[in-house]
Motif scaffolding. Structure first.
Motif, PDB file in Angstrom:
ATOM      1  N   UNK A  22       0.874  -1.345  -0.078  1.00  0.00           N
ATOM      2  CA  UNK A  22       0.109  -0.118  -0.142  1.00  0.00           C
ATOM      3  C   UNK A  22       0.950   1.118  -0.124  1.00  0.00           C
ATOM      4  N   UNK A  23       0.074   2.405  -0.294  1.00  0.00           N
ATOM      5  CA  UNK A  23       1.152   3.478  -0.460  1.00  0.00           C
ATOM      6  C   UNK A  23       0.545   4.857  -0.171  1.00  0.00           C
ATOM      7  N   UNK A  24       0.975   5.572   0.443  1.00  0.00           N
ATOM      8  CA  UNK A  24       0.268   6.980   0.754  1.00  0.00           C
ATOM      9  C   UNK A  24       0.545   7.836  -0.358  1.00  0.00           C
ATOM     10  N   UNK A  25       0.079   9.222  -0.195  1.00  0.00           N
ATOM     11  CA  UNK A  25       0.251   9.958  -1.476  1.00  0.00           C
ATOM     12  C   UNK A  25      -1.179  10.081  -2.236  1.00  0.00           C
ATOM     13  N   UNK A  26      -0.923  10.815  -3.263  1.00  0.00           N
ATOM     14  CA  UNK A  26      -2.362  11.101  -4.217  1.00  0.00           C
ATOM     15  C   UNK A  26      -2.902   9.799  -4.180  1.00  0.00           C
ATOM     16  N   UNK A  56      -1.385   4.080 -17.974  1.00  0.00           N
ATOM     17  CA  UNK A  56      -0.782   5.157 -17.328  1.00  0.00           C
ATOM     18  C   UNK A  56       0.017   4.476 -16.365  1.00  0.00           C
ATOM     19  N   UNK A  57      -0.030   3.440 -15.763  1.00  0.00           N
ATOM     20  CA  UNK A  57       0.938   2.762 -14.931  1.00  0.00           C
ATOM     21  C   UNK A  57       2.428   2.484 -15.626  1.00  0.00           C
ATOM     22  N   UNK A  58       2.384   2.083 -17.003  1.00  0.00           N
ATOM     23  CA  UNK A  58       3.552   1.956 -17.754  1.00  0.00           C
ATOM     24  C   UNK A  58       4.135   3.078 -18.122  1.00  0.00           C
ATOM     25  N   UNK A  59       3.146   4.298 -18.104  1.00  0.00           N
ATOM     26  CA  UNK A  59       3.758   5.418 -18.795  1.00  0.00           C
ATOM     27  C   UNK A  59       4.565   6.101 -17.418  1.00  0.00           C
ATOM     28  N   UNK A  60       3.822   6.157 -16.216  1.00  0.00           N
ATOM     29  CA  UNK A  60       4.427   6.891 -15.202  1.00  0.00           C
ATOM     30  C   UNK A  60       5.394   5.856 -14.248  1.00  0.00           C
ATOM     31  N   UNK A  61       4.993   4.676 -14.309  1.00  0.00           N
ATOM     32  CA  UNK A  61       6.095   3.756 -13.293  1.00  0.00           C
ATOM     33  C   UNK A  61       6.355   2.472 -14.333  1.00  0.00           C
ATOM     34  N   UNK A  62       7.338   2.781 -15.344  1.00  0.00           N
ATOM     35  CA  UNK A  62       7.556   1.830 -16.189  1.00  0.00           C
ATOM     36  C   UNK A  62       8.291   0.481 -15.841  1.00  0.00           C
ATOM     37  N   UNK A  63       9.251   1.211 -14.874  1.00  0.00           N
ATOM     38  CA  UNK A  63      10.404   0.013 -14.044  1.00  0.00           C
ATOM     39  C   UNK A  63       9.483  -0.988 -13.098  1.00  0.00           C
ATOM     40  N   UNK A  64       8.458  -0.355 -12.511  1.00  0.00           N
ATOM     41  CA  UNK A  64       7.669  -1.141 -11.414  1.00  0.00           C
ATOM     42  C   UNK A  64       6.959  -2.016 -12.458  1.00  0.00           C
ATOM     43  N   UNK A  65       6.058  -1.291 -13.622  1.00  0.00           N
ATOM     44  CA  UNK A  65       5.288  -1.955 -14.183  1.00  0.00           C
ATOM     45  C   UNK A  65       5.926  -3.306 -15.115  1.00  0.00           C
ATOM     46  N   UNK A  66       7.099  -3.056 -15.023  1.00  0.00           N
ATOM     47  CA  UNK A  66       7.919  -4.247 -16.058  1.00  0.00           C
ATOM     48  C   UNK A  66       8.115  -5.310 -15.126  1.00  0.00           C
ATOM     49  N   UNK A  67       7.939  -5.039 -13.653  1.00  0.00           N
ATOM     50  CA  UNK A  67       8.170  -6.469 -12.880  1.00  0.00           C
ATOM     51  C   UNK A  67       7.184  -7.404 -12.968  1.00  0.00           C
ATOM     52  N   UNK A  68       6.141  -7.278 -13.587  1.00  0.00           N
ATOM     53  CA  UNK A  68       5.145  -8.105 -13.913  1.00  0.00           C
ATOM     54  C   UNK A  68       5.409  -9.328 -14.845  1.00  0.00           C
ATOM     55  N   UNK A  69       6.765  -8.969 -15.481  1.00  0.00           N
ATOM     56  CA  UNK A  69       6.901  -9.801 -16.435  1.00  0.00           C
ATOM     57  C   UNK A  69       7.731 -11.030 -15.745  1.00  0.00           C
ATOM     58  N   UNK A  70       8.357 -10.960 -14.720  1.00  0.00           N
ATOM     59  CA  UNK A  70       9.047 -11.686 -13.795  1.00  0.00           C
ATOM     60  C   UNK A  70       8.221 -12.570 -12.743  1.00  0.00           C
ATOM     61  N   UNK A 103      -0.428  -4.287  -5.590  1.00  0.00           N
ATOM     62  CA  UNK A 103       0.386  -5.119  -6.682  1.00  0.00           C
ATOM     63  C   UNK A 103       1.424  -5.914  -5.790  1.00  0.00           C
ATOM     64  N   UNK A 104       1.155  -7.330  -6.227  1.00  0.00           N
ATOM     65  CA  UNK A 104       2.361  -8.184  -5.472  1.00  0.00           C
ATOM     66  C   UNK A 104       3.774  -7.968  -6.369  1.00  0.00           C
ATOM     67  N   UNK A 105       3.684  -7.409  -7.387  1.00  0.00           N
ATOM     68  CA  UNK A 105       5.012  -7.163  -8.082  1.00  0.00           C
ATOM     69  C   UNK A 105       5.750  -6.125  -7.219  1.00  0.00           C
ATOM     70  N   UNK A 106       5.292  -5.302  -6.430  1.00  0.00           N
ATOM     71  CA  UNK A 106       5.768  -4.264  -5.835  1.00  0.00           C
ATOM     72  C   UNK A 106       6.562  -4.707  -4.481  1.00  0.00           C
ATOM     73  N   UNK A 107       6.094  -6.085  -3.873  1.00  0.00           N
ATOM     74  CA  UNK A 107       6.755  -6.425  -2.928  1.00  0.00           C
ATOM     75  C   UNK A 107       8.156  -6.177  -2.864  1.00  0.00           C
TER      76      UNK A 107
END
Length: 373
Positions: free
Chosen positions: A7-11, A70-84, A365-369
């Motif tokens: 989970x994340x704080x912020x906007x 938008x996730x791929x545009x704003x957070x491309x590195x984090x979005x790409x974690x799904x591939x693994x 997103x489990x990928x953000x663990x």
């Protein structure tokens, strides 16, 4: 899907975008699938609620597409974690399946809303979904073989998701063929059979492995319990694809070099559809038994509950198609009962999903663990 929630704080909107995952597209699959089922229930007169559900699915697909892009545009590195990620990457297959459901709805409901423009829209959306289905069907397994860690004891039916997308597109091709002329109709039917072949045999091999996994390691944890219903997906869609392609083939092949194959395709559709439908009954019974066991011990809610809907929807559509093509009332009755079961499950899952979405508890997103914030 059930690993560490980040989970994340912020906007608020930015946090939702950062944590948005493709399993949300299962919502559009289940909602659109129910819409197509209600429209075909014999004598029920449910066109109005079916149209409303399809419009909802279409709007949701558009919103989810914007959020995920938008996730791929704003957070491309984090979005790409799904591939693994060995679980979440499987849900990439829900994107083309959700889009095919929207495309099928343009054929069913579009003419009454936008007239003749519905056909080119449906054709364009189907072409995009078919291309995405092929990419998922080959690309995700390649990632499984090269970048991900898997084990038989950790296997679940989510392995089917990227593979089934192509046969969903095959059933969509069968629906488009009667609206096309001459060689275009024949090419669409042939393409549908190729898409079917690119999916169903692989999916059947996964089901065999899943049987072995269950026998050796018993049931998985309750958090992934609803995945038991995903086994109906390739079976129901496979049966539906054979039935609809066989129904479309005689007219599509008439007057061409494949004219003699049209009648054979129709017969193959009936026989193949019956065989797969019977096979699906076994997996439906197993899914009911497993779900009852999970409910006794506690079944926590998550987006995984949408597995109760779309697989059952395609199995119901196959049942209703068998009733229409064989003239046997037992299939009409069975399809009607399944349709009402599907509607009840959809209402439960949709209500809890809306509640979780408003509270923000379903956006993770489990990928953000382990990822830096």
């Amino acid at each position: 899907m059930v690993e560490g929630r980040v989970m994340e704080t912020g906007p608020e909107l930015r946090g939702i975008v950062r944590r948005f995952t493709p399993n949300w597209f299962a919502v559009t699959m289940g909602t659109g699938g129910l819409a197509l089922v209600l429209r075909q229930v014999p004598g029920a007169g449910l066109d109005a609620p079916a149209l409303a559900l399809w419009l909802l699915a279409t709007v949701l697909f558009a919103v989810f597409s914007v959020l995920y892009a938008a996730r791929w545009i704003l957070f491309p590195r984090e979005a790409a974690r799904i591939l693994a990620h060995p679980v979440m990457s499987m849900f990439l297959g829900t994107i083309p399946m959700g889009l095919t459901t929207v495309a099928n709805g343009f054929l069913a409901f579009g003419p009454g809303l936008i007239g003749a423009a519905a056909l080119p829209v449906a054709l364009t959306l189907w072409a995009i979904s078919a291309a995405l289905a092929l990419a998922c069907g080959l690309g995700v397994p390649y990632l499984m073989f090269t970048r991900q860690e898997h084990g038989l004891e950790r296997m679940t039916a989510v392995w089917l998701l990227p593979l089934v997308a192509a046969e969903v597109a095959a059933a969509g091709a069968a629906g488009l063929a009667p609206h096309l002329a001459g060689g275009a109709a024949a090419a669409m039917v042939i393409g549908g059979y190729v898409l079917w072949a690119l999916s169903v045999p692989l999916a059947m091999s996964v089901l065999a492995l899943l049987f072995l996994r269950l026998a050796l390691h018993r049931l998985p944890e309750a958090e992934v319990g609803p995945s038991a219903w995903l086994t109906l997906g390739p079976i129901g869609t496979g049966a539906l694809g054979l039935l609809l392609l066989g129904e479309a083939a005689p007219a599509a092949f008439a007057g061409g070099p494949l004219a003699a194959a049209g009648g054979a395709a129709f017969g193959l559709g009936i026989l193949g559809g019956l065989v797969l439908w019977g096979y699906g009954l076994w997996w439906l019974g197993l899914a009911l038994l497993k779900t009852a066991r999970y409910l006794r011990s506690g079944l926590p809610f998550s987006l995984a509950w949408w597995a109760f809907t779309f697989p059952l929807a395609v199995f119901t559509l196959a049942t209703l198609a068998l009733g229409r093509l064989t003239g046997l009332g037992a299939f009409d009755l069975g399809g009607t009962l399944l349709a009402w079961l599907l509607a009840g499950l959809w209402l439960i899952v949709a209500t809890r999903t809306a509640r979780g979405a408003l509270r923000g508890t379903l956006f993770f997103s489990p990928c953000l663990a382990g990822a830096p914030r």
